[in-house]
Design an enzyme around this catalytic site. Sequence first.
Site, PDB file in Angstrom:
ATOM      1  N   TRP A 165       1.490  -4.733  73.695  1.00 14.33           N
ATOM      2  CA  TRP A 165       2.550  -5.650  74.114  1.00 14.33           C
ATOM      3  C   TRP A 165       3.857  -5.410  73.368  1.00 14.33           C
ATOM      4  CZ3 TRP A 165      -2.357  -7.069  72.558  1.00 14.33           C
ATOM      5  CH2 TRP A 165      -2.508  -7.422  71.216  1.00 14.33           C
ATOM      6  N   GLU A 199       1.151 -13.395  73.996  1.00 14.86           N
ATOM      7  CA  GLU A 199       1.389 -14.493  73.054  1.00 14.86           C
ATOM      8  C   GLU A 199       0.378 -15.623  73.248  1.00 14.86           C
ATOM      9  OE1 GLU A 199       3.172 -14.757  70.450  1.00 14.86           O
ATOM     10  OE2 GLU A 199       4.223 -12.859  70.661  1.00 14.86           O
ATOM     11  N   GLN A 228      -4.500 -18.555  67.998  1.00 19.64           N
ATOM     12  CA  GLN A 228      -5.820 -18.830  67.392  1.00 19.64           C
ATOM     13  C   GLN A 228      -6.798 -17.673  67.532  1.00 19.64           C
ATOM     14  OE1 GLN A 228      -6.186 -22.123  66.341  1.00 19.64           O
ATOM     15  NE2 GLN A 228      -5.094 -23.415  67.764  1.00 19.64           N
ATOM     16  N   TYR A 265     -10.829 -21.329  73.764  1.00 21.50           N
ATOM     17  CA  TYR A 265      -9.643 -22.158  74.068  1.00 21.50           C
ATOM     18  C   TYR A 265      -9.220 -21.931  75.525  1.00 21.50           C
ATOM     19  CZ  TYR A 265      -9.479 -22.499  68.990  1.00 21.50           C
ATOM     20  OH  TYR A 265      -9.801 -22.706  67.683  1.00 21.50           O
ATOM     21  N   TYR A 267       6.892 -22.543  70.118  1.00 25.37           N
ATOM     22  CA  TYR A 267       6.565 -21.222  69.563  1.00 25.37           C
ATOM     23  C   TYR A 267       6.537 -20.146  70.660  1.00 25.37           C
ATOM     24  CZ  TYR A 267       4.124 -17.171  68.085  1.00 25.37           C
ATOM     25  OH  TYR A 267       3.823 -15.855  67.879  1.00 25.37           O
ATOM     26  N   ASP A 286       5.364 -20.281  63.858  1.00 24.98           N
ATOM     27  CA  ASP A 286       3.959 -20.700  63.884  1.00 24.98           C
ATOM     28  C   ASP A 286       3.476 -20.844  62.441  1.00 24.98           C
ATOM     29  OD1 ASP A 286       3.721 -18.123  62.992  1.00 24.98           O
ATOM     30  OD2 ASP A 286       2.234 -17.504  64.465  1.00 24.98           O
ATOM     31  N   CYS A 310       1.267  -8.927  47.355  1.00 26.62           N
ATOM     32  CA  CYS A 310       2.655  -8.907  46.885  1.00 26.62           C
ATOM     33  C   CYS A 310       3.102  -7.509  46.450  1.00 26.62           C
ATOM     34  CB  CYS A 310       2.829  -9.899  45.741  1.00 26.62           C
ATOM     35  SG  CYS A 310       2.384 -11.579  46.221  1.00 26.62           S
ATOM     36  N   CYS A 365      11.309 -13.127  46.622  1.00 26.21           N
ATOM     37  CA  CYS A 365      10.296 -14.175  46.792  1.00 26.21           C
ATOM     38  C   CYS A 365      10.230 -15.087  45.568  1.00 26.21           C
ATOM     39  CB  CYS A 365       8.936 -13.526  47.051  1.00 26.21           C
ATOM     40  SG  CYS A 365       7.629 -14.744  47.251  1.00 26.21           S
TER      41      CYS A 365
HETATM   42 FE1  SF4 Z   1       3.860 -12.073  47.978  1.00 25.45          FE
HETATM   43 FE2  SF4 Z   1       6.063 -13.458  48.422  1.00 25.45          FE
HETATM   44 FE3  SF4 Z   1       5.670 -11.176  49.701  1.00 25.45          FE
HETATM   45 FE4  SF4 Z   1       4.198 -13.305  50.349  1.00 25.45          FE
HETATM   46  S1  SF4 Z   1       6.407 -13.077  50.615  1.00 25.45           S
HETATM   47  S2  SF4 Z   1       3.431 -11.220  49.990  1.00 25.45           S
HETATM   48  S3  SF4 Z   1       3.982 -14.277  48.343  1.00 25.45           S
HETATM   49  S4  SF4 Z   1       5.930 -11.424  47.528  1.00 25.45           S
END
Ligand code: SF4
Length: 335
Positions: free
Chosen positions: A20, A33, A38, A78, A116, A134, A196, A205
């Site tokens: 898609w 979508e 879910q 669903y 959404y 979402d 991360c 972040c």
């Molecule tokens: Fe980690 Fe932040 Fe990236 Fe999420 S947005 S993976 S919490 S660094």
Amino acid sequence: MDWIAPLLAWYERNARPLPWRSTRDPYHILVSEVMLQQTRVSAVLDYYARFLSQFPDLAALALADDDALMKAWEGLGYYSRAKNLKRAAAEAVSRYSGALPADYDALALLPGLGAYTAGAVASIAFSIPVPAVDGNVLRVLARLENDARDISDPSAKRRAREKLLASMPQDEPGRFNQALMELGALVCVPNGEPRCALCPVAAFCRAREAGTEQLLPVKTGKKPRRVEEKTVFALTLGGKLLGYRRQDSGLLASLWQLPDEPGLLNAEQMAYWLAGRGLTATGELLVCRRKHIFTHVEWHMLVCRAAVSGAVPDGWTPLDDDAHALPTAYRVCLE
Ligand code: SF4
């Protein structure tokens, strides 16, 4: 939002090549979508291809036979999603000459779409700069901003929408929305530790900086699921499985089911139950336990399997695997 450019660059290199994503056809995007709500991507892939070959456009879906539609959706769960998709197609045919409207508000009013899905279709298919918020997007934003407010509160969606609407790139809104979703699916994941070290927006972040990424998002506890105990009868008569259609409202509305009875019956009660319907087991009653989990309810089932003799009881039907959609909750009773 300084993280937009690195996010888009990462998406360019890492986006999964999903079918898609190689189309701008609004109907194809809508189907994907709705199926993905879910449901995991891997589970959707085959259904998406089969569904589009069976119902290639809105006009075909609007005219779909209900049993054929449920059969095409069988196992995806669903089922109201499929019914609403057909209703949306019918409305697109009658009000918009067989096409989806290139208008966010009009899309959001189609049956089953909501903010959404309308946002996803509007941005991806029509390049309209509107967000698609979402649970994945709420999670990523809560972490990026180290925001400990409850994301299950309806105000969280509104805030996220307003924030994204003000900052999202106007020239490629669909790619931006998909990039944010992809980050949530592959890197800033819902269960377990976010990845991360691989994250393209880690430098921006605040949760990562504060060491709170695993504590976010805050989501107030859902109500525990209700448990329903039932005895399900997987009966074959002349080699055909017996079942009947469910009532036309509520859980698994209008789909087919195996006969069942509230409560967990013992062997004597099972034989009595069969006799009450004019059926006699021709061999041993095989009994096993199965469980099926829905969003708000769990079925704990005692399954009685037997070959039976007698006449097909009133209102029952010998099920045809090619025509009758049997939901997974009952299919597990046959395994
Ligand atoms: Fe980690 Fe932040 Fe990236 Fe999420 S947005 S993976 S919490 S660094």
